[in-house]
Design a protein around this motif. Structure first.
Motif, PDB file in Angstrom:
ATOM      1  N   SER A   1      35.313  30.142  35.045  1.00  0.00           N
ATOM      2  CA  SER A   1      34.916  30.601  33.701  1.00  0.00           C
ATOM      3  C   SER A   1      34.142  31.920  33.766  1.00  0.00           C
ATOM      4  O   SER A   1      34.091  32.658  32.788  1.00  0.00           O
ATOM      5  CB  SER A   1      34.122  29.521  32.961  1.00  0.00           C
ATOM      6  OG  SER A   1      33.056  29.104  33.767  1.00  0.00           O
ATOM      7  N   THR A   2      33.525  32.215  34.914  1.00  0.00           N
ATOM      8  CA  THR A   2      32.716  33.432  35.030  1.00  0.00           C
ATOM      9  C   THR A   2      33.493  34.628  35.608  1.00  0.00           C
ATOM     10  O   THR A   2      32.908  35.674  35.887  1.00  0.00           O
ATOM     11  CB  THR A   2      31.488  33.156  35.929  1.00  0.00           C
ATOM     12  OG1 THR A   2      31.963  32.464  37.092  1.00  0.00           O
ATOM     13  CG2 THR A   2      30.444  32.315  35.237  1.00  0.00           C
ATOM     14  N   ILE A   3      34.796  34.469  35.805  1.00  0.00           N
ATOM     15  CA  ILE A   3      35.587  35.575  36.394  1.00  0.00           C
ATOM     16  C   ILE A   3      35.603  36.765  35.441  1.00  0.00           C
ATOM     17  O   ILE A   3      35.957  36.636  34.264  1.00  0.00           O
ATOM     18  CB  ILE A   3      37.025  35.108  36.714  1.00  0.00           C
ATOM     19  CG1 ILE A   3      36.996  34.206  37.946  1.00  0.00           C
ATOM     20  CG2 ILE A   3      37.962  36.298  36.950  1.00  0.00           C
ATOM     21  CD1 ILE A   3      38.325  33.670  38.394  1.00  0.00           C
ATOM     22  N   ASP A   4      35.166  37.921  35.941  1.00  0.00           N
ATOM     23  CA  ASP A   4      35.138  39.105  35.072  1.00  0.00           C
ATOM     24  C   ASP A   4      35.594  40.376  35.801  1.00  0.00           C
ATOM     25  O   ASP A   4      35.604  41.449  35.222  1.00  0.00           O
ATOM     26  CB  ASP A   4      33.720  39.312  34.485  1.00  0.00           C
ATOM     27  CG  ASP A   4      32.668  39.438  35.579  1.00  0.00           C
ATOM     28  OD1 ASP A   4      33.024  39.306  36.781  1.00  0.00           O
ATOM     29  OD2 ASP A   4      31.489  39.672  35.257  1.00  0.00           O
ATOM     30  N   LYS A   5      35.967  40.241  37.073  1.00  0.00           N
ATOM     31  CA  LYS A   5      36.457  41.424  37.813  1.00  0.00           C
ATOM     32  C   LYS A   5      37.948  41.271  38.054  1.00  0.00           C
ATOM     33  O   LYS A   5      38.435  40.168  38.311  1.00  0.00           O
ATOM     34  CB  LYS A   5      35.735  41.551  39.156  1.00  0.00           C
ATOM     35  CG  LYS A   5      34.304  42.005  39.014  1.00  0.00           C
ATOM     36  CD  LYS A   5      33.707  42.302  40.382  1.00  0.00           C
ATOM     37  CE  LYS A   5      32.199  42.201  40.311  1.00  0.00           C
ATOM     38  NZ  LYS A   5      31.736  40.798  40.140  1.00  0.00           N
ATOM     39  N   ALA A   6      38.646  42.401  38.009  1.00  0.00           N
ATOM     40  CA  ALA A   6      40.114  42.341  38.146  1.00  0.00           C
ATOM     41  C   ALA A   6      40.596  43.072  39.389  1.00  0.00           C
ATOM     42  O   ALA A   6      41.787  43.297  39.547  1.00  0.00           O
ATOM     43  CB  ALA A   6      40.762  42.934  36.901  1.00  0.00           C
ATOM     44  N   ALA A   7      39.648  43.438  40.289  1.00  0.00           N
ATOM     45  CA  ALA A   7      40.050  44.244  41.446  1.00  0.00           C
ATOM     46  C   ALA A   7      39.822  43.493  42.759  1.00  0.00           C
ATOM     47  O   ALA A   7      38.797  42.823  42.932  1.00  0.00           O
ATOM     48  CB  ALA A   7      39.264  45.548  41.456  1.00  0.00           C
ATOM     49  N   ILE A   8      40.791  43.599  43.662  1.00  0.00           N
ATOM     50  CA  ILE A   8      40.653  43.006  44.996  1.00  0.00           C
ATOM     51  C   ILE A   8      40.899  44.108  46.029  1.00  0.00           C
ATOM     52  O   ILE A   8      41.975  44.708  46.070  1.00  0.00           O
ATOM     53  CB  ILE A   8      41.651  41.852  45.208  1.00  0.00           C
ATOM     54  CG1 ILE A   8      41.399  40.766  44.158  1.00  0.00           C
ATOM     55  CG2 ILE A   8      41.519  41.270  46.611  1.00  0.00           C
ATOM     56  CD1 ILE A   8      42.433  39.678  44.124  1.00  0.00           C
TER      57      ILE A   8
END
Ligand code: UD1
Length: 416
Positions: A76-83
């Motif tokens: 639910s806390t995922i907010d970054k889209a970069a790996i």
């Protein structure tokens, strides 16, 4: 650097329980990106690939926590889209995050995946399918940049039934407003398991396990508890190991149907195999006969992930065996190491010929990849004398506590 030290020649004997499937857990962990809630994955082995995926999820903002063997993932806390490269490169499965990130956050920047060196492993099918579903995808400086858009076509026809591409599309389509169809989808049991997991979280996916999968998009997914299927490749590895050492084992939680192609070949060698309420039993013959030919293929064909172990087996079967590798282009890198143990193996491009010998003899060898490494361990168990297998970090990508498990079956193997 750790290694396995094996005193060969002891038969595998007794009962064993399989771990949950690596190839189910990796896409399921990526699917946790789609879930706005807490997922509990039960009985998760700490494969190094699983730990690498946990790192990736944590970096994206998910909360990861272990309680015993249960792995909790709160997305639910995922907010970054970069790996970044350092996180994506150790594992092939990092590419599974592309579809879920685009679905959940509308954008993604993912470095190219890594994984075992078994030939070129393009991701063109993943990318072209996501493009067809409306995503703008650009490849630049070692990264894949994606942005969600509106779809031009909701029916994806895969030109090859790729496991990873099927999984990526299925995950992306889960949160689309429309219905999506995947035609010529992969049918592996791990695809069915991923669909079961997603459905448990509130998705509506039908047809997984057939060559046409239909995904009716939903607005959001919720958390659940889930136990992944037993690992059919670990199952196959142990069955082959028992056959090679003149052993007799019972695998308590094996799903026989997942290993039908292998079982048929082991029966050709003279092994007796049957299932009862206790599990799947194998007892090996006094003298192993050649299984003839195998050709690796998509499920339910012979799994490429058991090809190296079958080449090791062929080394001590009476007669000649022929192995055709049809899935990956260079999956015979381990053969040079098998020769050091006395195997009579020749290969050219995708074909391998093995002439069985009475015995293999212990030697110092080095794993070249996950399943090739497992083949060397089996060959060491069946050899006369001592074998060391180094570079076992490859093996530990997909086998957990292997030395302990084999020791419990009577093998003399130590992890040093
Ligand atoms: C998965 C398994 C792996 C297994 C393989 C085949 C996981 C984490 N890994 O890998 O253990 O060996 O299935 O059963 O589940 N291909 C393309 N373009 C693509 C994708 C694939 O050409 O976009 C080719 C590959 O190069 C390969 C073949 O298709 O030759 C099979 O690949 P795929 O089914 O996608 O395997 P993976 O998902 O990588």
């Amino acid at each position: 650097m750790s290694q396995f030290f094996i005193n060969g020649g002891r038969p595998l004997h007794g009962e064993v329980v399989l771990d949950c499937a690596k190839n189910s857990l990796l896409p399921i962990l990526a699917a946790c990106i789609l879930v706005e809630g807490r997922v509990e994955l039960k009985r998760v082995p700490k494969y190094s690939d699983v730990l690498a995926m946990c790192n990736i999820l944590e970096n994206l903002g998910a909360k990861i926590c272990w309680q015993g063997s249960s792995l909790f993932v709160d997305g639910s806390t995922i907010d970054k889209a970069a790996i970044c490269h350092e996180l994506a490169c150790p594992v092939r499965s990092s590419i599974f995050t592309l579809g879920p990130l685009l679905a959940r956050l509308g954008k993604a920047k993912v470095a190219y995946p890594g994984g075992c060196d078994i030939g070129l492993r393009p991701i063109d099918l993943h990318l072209s399918s996501l493009r067809q579903l409306g995503c703008k995808i650009i490849e630049k400086n070692g990264y894949i940049y994606g942005e969600k858009g509106s779809a031009t076509d909701q029916s994806i026809m895969l030109k090859f039934a790729s496991v990873g591409a099927t999984e990526n599309i299925m995950m992306f389509a889960t949160l689309l407003p429309e219905q999506t169809k995947i035609v010529n989808a992969a049918k592996e049991p791990e695809i069915v398991d991923l669909a079961c997991f997603l459905n448990r979280c509130g998705a509506t996916i039908t047809g997984a396990g057939t060559d046409q999968i239909t995904i009716n998009g939903v607005k959001s997914l919720h958390g659940c508890q889930f136990l992944a299927i037993p690992d059919r490749i670990e199952c196959g590895t142990l069955l082959i190991g028992a056959a090679m050492t003149g052993g007799q084992i019972c695998i308590k939680n094996a799903i026989e149907k997942h290993n039908e192609a292998l079982i048929e070949k082991l029966k050709n060698c003279g092994c007796k195999i049957f299932s009862d309420q206790k599990g799947l039993h194998l007892s090996s013959p006094k003298c192993l006969q050649s299984y003839g030919e195998i050709e690796t293929a998509v499920y339910p064909g012979f799994p490429t992930d058991l090809q190296p172990q079958m080449v090791a087996l062929a080394c001590i079967c009476k007669g000649c065996s022929l192995i055709f590798e049809n899935v990956f282009e260079s999956r015979f890198n381990y053969v040079g190491e098998l020769l050091k143990l006395g195997g009579d193996v020749k290969f050219k491009q995708s074909v391998c010929i093995v002439r069985g010998r009475e015995k293999l003899y212990g030697a110092d060898v080095s794993a070249t990849d996950l399943r090739g490494g497992a083949a060397l361990v089996l060959a060491g168990l069946a050899s006369e004398g001592y074998t060391t297998v180094s570079k076992i970090q490859f093996i530990e990508r997909g086998y957990f506590n292997l030395a302990q498990k084999l020791t419990s079956l009577g093998a003399d193997i130590k992890r040093l």
